[in-house]
Design a protein around this motif. Structure first.
Motif, PDB file in Angstrom:
ATOM      1  N   GLN A   1       2.662  -8.068   6.491  1.00  0.00           N
ATOM      2  CA  GLN A   1       2.775  -8.883   5.580  1.00  0.00           C
ATOM      3  C   GLN A   1       1.892  -9.823   4.742  1.00  0.00           C
ATOM      4  O   GLN A   1       1.694  -9.769   3.551  1.00  0.00           O
ATOM      5  CB  GLN A   1       4.227  -9.909   5.659  1.00  0.00           C
ATOM      6  CG  GLN A   1       4.807 -10.729   4.444  1.00  0.00           C
ATOM      7  CD  GLN A   1       5.777 -11.853   5.005  1.00  0.00           C
ATOM      8  OE1 GLN A   1       5.770 -12.401   6.139  1.00  0.00           O
ATOM      9  NE2 GLN A   1       6.864 -11.863   4.412  1.00  0.00           N
ATOM     10  N   ARG A   2       0.891 -10.098   5.725  1.00  0.00           N
ATOM     11  CA  ARG A   2      -0.138 -11.022   5.089  1.00  0.00           C
ATOM     12  C   ARG A   2      -1.103  -9.978   4.318  1.00  0.00           C
ATOM     13  O   ARG A   2      -1.846 -10.031   3.422  1.00  0.00           O
ATOM     14  CB  ARG A   2      -0.951 -11.478   6.369  1.00  0.00           C
ATOM     15  CG  ARG A   2      -0.149 -12.774   6.989  1.00  0.00           C
ATOM     16  CD  ARG A   2      -0.618 -13.277   8.040  1.00  0.00           C
ATOM     17  NE  ARG A   2       0.008 -14.409   8.590  1.00  0.00           N
ATOM     18  CZ  ARG A   2       0.022 -15.712   7.982  1.00  0.00           C
ATOM     19  NH1 ARG A   2      -0.704 -15.951   7.023  1.00  0.00           N
ATOM     20  NH2 ARG A   2       0.938 -16.831   8.495  1.00  0.00           N
ATOM     21  N   ILE A   3      -1.224  -8.608   4.782  1.00  0.00           N
ATOM     22  CA  ILE A   3      -1.940  -7.470   3.853  1.00  0.00           C
ATOM     23  C   ILE A   3      -1.123  -7.306   2.682  1.00  0.00           C
ATOM     24  O   ILE A   3      -1.835  -6.682   1.674  1.00  0.00           O
ATOM     25  CB  ILE A   3      -2.288  -6.573   5.081  1.00  0.00           C
ATOM     26  CG1 ILE A   3      -3.114  -6.943   6.153  1.00  0.00           C
ATOM     27  CG2 ILE A   3      -3.260  -5.573   4.248  1.00  0.00           C
ATOM     28  CD1 ILE A   3      -3.158  -5.770   7.232  1.00  0.00           C
ATOM     29  N   LEU A   4       0.160  -7.142   2.796  1.00  0.00           N
ATOM     30  CA  LEU A   4       0.870  -6.655   1.731  1.00  0.00           C
ATOM     31  C   LEU A   4       0.821  -7.396   0.396  1.00  0.00           C
ATOM     32  O   LEU A   4       1.360  -6.746  -0.644  1.00  0.00           O
ATOM     33  CB  LEU A   4       2.446  -6.298   2.364  1.00  0.00           C
ATOM     34  CG  LEU A   4       3.385  -5.738   1.250  1.00  0.00           C
ATOM     35  CD1 LEU A   4       2.908  -4.304   1.133  1.00  0.00           C
ATOM     36  CD2 LEU A   4       4.791  -5.946   1.938  1.00  0.00           C
ATOM     37  N   THR A   5       0.595  -8.825   0.474  1.00  0.00           N
ATOM     38  CA  THR A   5       0.344  -9.530  -0.585  1.00  0.00           C
ATOM     39  C   THR A   5      -0.677  -9.031  -1.346  1.00  0.00           C
ATOM     40  O   THR A   5      -0.642  -9.364  -2.703  1.00  0.00           O
ATOM     41  CB  THR A   5       0.043 -10.989  -0.123  1.00  0.00           C
ATOM     42  OG1 THR A   5      -1.178 -10.994   0.688  1.00  0.00           O
ATOM     43  CG2 THR A   5       1.248 -11.657   0.585  1.00  0.00           C
ATOM     44  N   ALA A   6      -1.630  -8.400  -0.910  1.00  0.00           N
ATOM     45  CA  ALA A   6      -2.817  -7.889  -1.839  1.00  0.00           C
ATOM     46  C   ALA A   6      -2.686  -6.267  -2.259  1.00  0.00           C
ATOM     47  O   ALA A   6      -3.521  -5.957  -2.965  1.00  0.00           O
ATOM     48  CB  ALA A   6      -4.088  -8.009  -1.028  1.00  0.00           C
ATOM     49  N   ILE A   7      -1.877  -5.720  -1.579  1.00  0.00           N
ATOM     50  CA  ILE A   7      -1.715  -4.308  -1.946  1.00  0.00           C
ATOM     51  C   ILE A   7      -0.334  -3.959  -2.221  1.00  0.00           C
ATOM     52  O   ILE A   7       0.626  -4.765  -1.877  1.00  0.00           O
ATOM     53  CB  ILE A   7      -2.074  -3.437  -0.664  1.00  0.00           C
ATOM     54  CG1 ILE A   7      -1.269  -3.610   0.504  1.00  0.00           C
ATOM     55  CG2 ILE A   7      -3.527  -3.799  -0.218  1.00  0.00           C
ATOM     56  CD1 ILE A   7      -1.739  -2.894   1.817  1.00  0.00           C
ATOM     57  N   GLY A   8      -0.247  -2.561  -2.590  1.00  0.00           N
ATOM     58  CA  GLY A   8       1.115  -1.954  -2.660  1.00  0.00           C
ATOM     59  C   GLY A   8       1.964  -1.411  -1.561  1.00  0.00           C
ATOM     60  O   GLY A   8       1.216  -0.942  -0.739  1.00  0.00           O
ATOM     61  N   ALA A   9       3.290  -1.126  -1.567  1.00  0.00           N
ATOM     62  CA  ALA A   9       4.074  -0.758  -0.521  1.00  0.00           C
ATOM     63  C   ALA A   9       3.690   0.529  -0.076  1.00  0.00           C
ATOM     64  O   ALA A   9       3.732   0.825   1.028  1.00  0.00           O
ATOM     65  CB  ALA A   9       5.536  -1.069  -0.987  1.00  0.00           C
ATOM     66  N   ILE A  10       3.337   1.466  -1.172  1.00  0.00           N
ATOM     67  CA  ILE A  10       3.115   2.934  -0.525  1.00  0.00           C
ATOM     68  C   ILE A  10       1.822   3.009  -0.172  1.00  0.00           C
ATOM     69  O   ILE A  10       1.667   3.886   1.035  1.00  0.00           O
ATOM     70  CB  ILE A  10       3.080   3.789  -2.102  1.00  0.00           C
ATOM     71  CG1 ILE A  10       4.422   4.055  -2.617  1.00  0.00           C
ATOM     72  CG2 ILE A  10       2.620   5.162  -1.693  1.00  0.00           C
ATOM     73  CD1 ILE A  10       5.435   4.736  -1.696  1.00  0.00           C
ATOM     74  N   THR A  11       0.874   2.145  -0.428  1.00  0.00           N
ATOM     75  CA  THR A  11      -0.491   2.185   0.119  1.00  0.00           C
ATOM     76  C   THR A  11      -0.378   1.745   1.690  1.00  0.00           C
ATOM     77  O   THR A  11      -0.935   2.445   2.603  1.00  0.00           O
ATOM     78  CB  THR A  11      -1.524   1.298  -0.364  1.00  0.00           C
ATOM     79  OG1 THR A  11      -1.823   1.942  -1.800  1.00  0.00           O
ATOM     80  CG2 THR A  11      -2.759   1.270   0.268  1.00  0.00           C
ATOM     81  N   MET A  12       0.546   0.806   1.775  1.00  0.00           N
ATOM     82  CA  MET A  12       0.760   0.368   3.092  1.00  0.00           C
ATOM     83  C   MET A  12       1.747   1.408   4.055  1.00  0.00           C
ATOM     84  O   MET A  12       1.264   1.375   5.338  1.00  0.00           O
ATOM     85  CB  MET A  12       1.699  -1.077   3.057  1.00  0.00           C
ATOM     86  CG  MET A  12       2.219  -1.323   4.568  1.00  0.00           C
ATOM     87  SD  MET A  12       3.260  -2.792   4.369  1.00  0.00           S
ATOM     88  CE  MET A  12       3.898  -2.931   5.928  1.00  0.00           C
ATOM     89  N   LEU A  13       2.494   1.771   3.282  1.00  0.00           N
ATOM     90  CA  LEU A  13       3.267   2.826   4.362  1.00  0.00           C
ATOM     91  C   LEU A  13       2.496   4.085   4.522  1.00  0.00           C
ATOM     92  O   LEU A  13       2.560   4.621   5.682  1.00  0.00           O
ATOM     93  CB  LEU A  13       4.384   3.476   3.546  1.00  0.00           C
ATOM     94  CG  LEU A  13       5.666   2.309   3.249  1.00  0.00           C
ATOM     95  CD1 LEU A  13       6.578   2.826   2.255  1.00  0.00           C
ATOM     96  CD2 LEU A  13       6.245   2.029   4.387  1.00  0.00           C
TER      97      LEU A  13
END
Length: 299
Positions: free
Chosen positions: A174-186
């Motif tokens: 969640q702390r990383i997701l604030t700076a990137i998009g959901a697809i990149t995270m997945l």
């Protein structure tokens, strides 16, 4: 905005229904048609490939090389660890019990936030956490091994540990997701999980009679359901709900996993009605609700 909220509610409902049915489908497959290690490998590698393909058709998302490596490591350790522990636990206990421990994730999240991030421990949170943990203890200490749960205590402990690992994954991602998009995270978390899974499978071996001859259509179709709906579609729908719904509403939708898994388990004969399980479910639901309400009011 009304249309967005309707879309978010439908997304959360469908996602959680798939997650509930996922437990029953996996219980059918484990360990007869595939081992827990192989099951984790199939889910991680299939999801990683699917999210990379889906990402090609989505708008580009900005992210740094550091974020990508952090997500990769998070997937390799956290996401893979969660999936393996969960599948190993589910193979030894019942879907209802495993869903009980999955529902504890918000409580672990808040405990970690209190101890490691100095979040305020309010009276309502402490009461909620205590009630939830009582429900978990009841489930662990009272369930006996039988024909439906080969080693209930070990299975429940593995599911409990998997929910703790997933809570760590949620906090860090969640702390990383604030700076990137959901697809990149997945893409990168599942890529990391897939690499870990392939390395472990290379060492331990690939055990999946579902693919052996003569071919069996029923377990194969159930495996396809697991790979496509709870793994791909469910993860794709979650960000929609999280974006437009309040924390308490998201938490309430989490109870759908318990409800769906319980109804499906009793209907399919994968579990038997138990007053102690019912007691545990009620206590965990009350505990999570109190914690989520306290968090929502603080925000």
């Amino acid at each position: 905005m009304k249309n967005k909220k309707l879309e978010a509610n439908l997304s959360m409902a469908v996602s959680k229904v798939f997650s509930g049915l996922n437990m029953n489908a996996l219980k059918y497959l484990l360990p007869l048609w595939m081992s827990p290690l192989t099951g984790a490998t199939l889910r991680c590698t299939f999801a990683a490939a699917a999210f990379w393909v889906i990402g090609w058709f989505m708008p580009p998302e900005k992210s740094s090389a550091k974020d990508k490596w952090l997500l990769f490591l998070l997937g390799a350790l956290g996401l893979y660890g969660f999936m393996f522990l969960y599948l190993a636990g589910l193979s030894k206990t019942t879907p209802v019990s495993s869903s009980i421990f999955t529902s504890l994730q918000p409580i672990w999240v808040f405990l970690m936030m209190i101890f490691f991030y100095k979040e305020k421990a309010t009276t309502k949170k402490i009461i909620g956490i205590s009630i939830g943990l009582i429900g978990a203890l009841v489930c662990i200490l009272t369930q006996q091994s039988d024909d439906l749960a080969s080693d209930a205590f070990t299975g429940n402990m593995l599911c409990l540990l998997s929910s703790v690992v997933y809570a760590v994954y949620l906090i860090l991602s969640q702390r990383i997701l604030t700076a990137i998009g959901a697809i990149t995270m997945l893409r990168y978390t599942f890529s990391g999980a897939a690499v870990s899974a392939i390395i472990v499978t290379f060492i331990t071996g690939f055990d999946a009679p579902v693919f052996s001859m003569p071919f069996h259509w029923a377990p194969f179709l159930i495996l396809m359901f697991v790979l496509i709906f709870p793994t791909i579609i469910s993860y794709m729908l979650l960000p929609v709900g999280l974006k437009y719904l309040k924390t308490t509403v998201v938490a309430i939708y989490g109870y759908l996993i318990l409800i769906v898994a319980t109804i499906a388990s009793l209907a399919l004969g994968q579990d038997r009605f138990s007053w102690t399980q019912t007691f545990a479910i009620i206590f965990i639901c009350i505990g999570v609700y109190l914690v989520e309400v306290a968090e929502s009011k603080e925000r």
